[in-house]
Scaffold this motif. Sequence first.
Motif, short mmCIF file in Angstrom:
data_model
loop_
_atom_site.label_atom_id
_atom_site.label_comp_id
_atom_site.label_asym_id
_atom_site.label_seq_id
_atom_site.Cartn_x
_atom_site.Cartn_y
_atom_site.Cartn_z
N HIS A 62 -5.75 -8.96 14.31
CA HIS A 62 -5.74 -8.35 15.22
C HIS A 62 -5.78 -6.32 14.72
CE1 HIS A 62 -3.12 -10.53 17.09
NE2 HIS A 62 -2.29 -11.36 16.62
N PRO A 63 -5.89 -5.27 15.24
CA PRO A 63 -6.66 -4.63 14.38
C PRO A 63 -4.82 -3.81 14.22
CG PRO A 63 -6.28 -4.44 17.04
CD PRO A 63 -6.48 -5.64 16.39
N ARG A 64 -5.56 -2.79 13.27
CA ARG A 64 -4.24 -1.77 13.27
C ARG A 64 -2.85 -1.45 13.39
NH1 ARG A 64 -5.53 2.12 8.71
NH2 ARG A 64 -7.21 2.66 10.80
N PRO A 65 -3.76 -0.89 14.85
CA PRO A 65 -2.91 -0.22 16.20
C PRO A 65 -1.57 -1.39 16.48
CG PRO A 65 -4.44 0.32 16.58
CD PRO A 65 -4.65 -0.45 15.52
N VAL A 66 -2.31 -2.25 16.43
CA VAL A 66 -1.57 -4.05 17.04
C VAL A 66 -0.90 -4.47 16.33
CG1 VAL A 66 -1.58 -6.90 17.80
CG2 VAL A 66 -3.51 -4.83 18.78
N VAL A 67 -0.75 -4.69 15.08
CA VAL A 67 -0.57 -4.73 13.50
C VAL A 67 0.89 -4.06 13.43
CG1 VAL A 67 0.52 -4.76 11.25
CG2 VAL A 67 -2.81 -6.13 12.53
N ALA A 68 0.55 -2.54 13.75
CA ALA A 68 1.88 -1.89 13.99
C ALA A 68 3.00 -1.91 14.71
CB ALA A 68 1.28 -0.56 13.80
N ALA A 69 2.22 -2.10 16.20
CA ALA A 69 3.49 -2.50 16.93
C ALA A 69 4.01 -3.76 16.79
CB ALA A 69 2.48 -2.20 18.62
N LYS A 70 3.13 -4.62 16.39
CA LYS A 70 4.86 -6.10 16.06
C LYS A 70 5.35 -5.81 14.73
CE LYS A 70 0.75 -8.74 18.13
NZ LYS A 70 1.09 -10.39 18.31
#
Length: 137
Positions: A62-70
């Motif tokens: 996953h890209p970093r924005p998705v990782v951050a959200a998760k």
Amino acid sequence: MTSLKSKTTQTMKPATAAKKLGIYLNAAPAEFQEGVVSREELNTLQADPPAWLQELRRNGPHPRPVVAAKLGVSVSGLARGGVTEALTTEQIEALKTENPAWLERERTIQADVRKEAVRIKEKNEQQAAATPPAKTR
């Protein structure tokens, strides 16, 4: 005299399309990475994602924005925690289970930021409600 305007197809770079799809570009198939994506193709991918897209969304990386959200943190929080690369769903779950000190700290910071945003929004709404409407001539 009327001129006929040909309707041009709006296209975007693969990086832009990947961002809109919430996927990590380097994990996408080569034909996606190397071509251009039309608005129509993007809409089709969003409405009826092919198997490769479903797999990327489910398992990553996953890209970093998705990782951050998760993880419930900001992208900056990820960087402060030393996470600079794309992560798989399995790696994200392992981080959640491990719950390192940096993750706990960043989640607290993110929660404080959200509380402050709500406080400011409510304050602005109260001020707007208390301000009489401007007179018009």
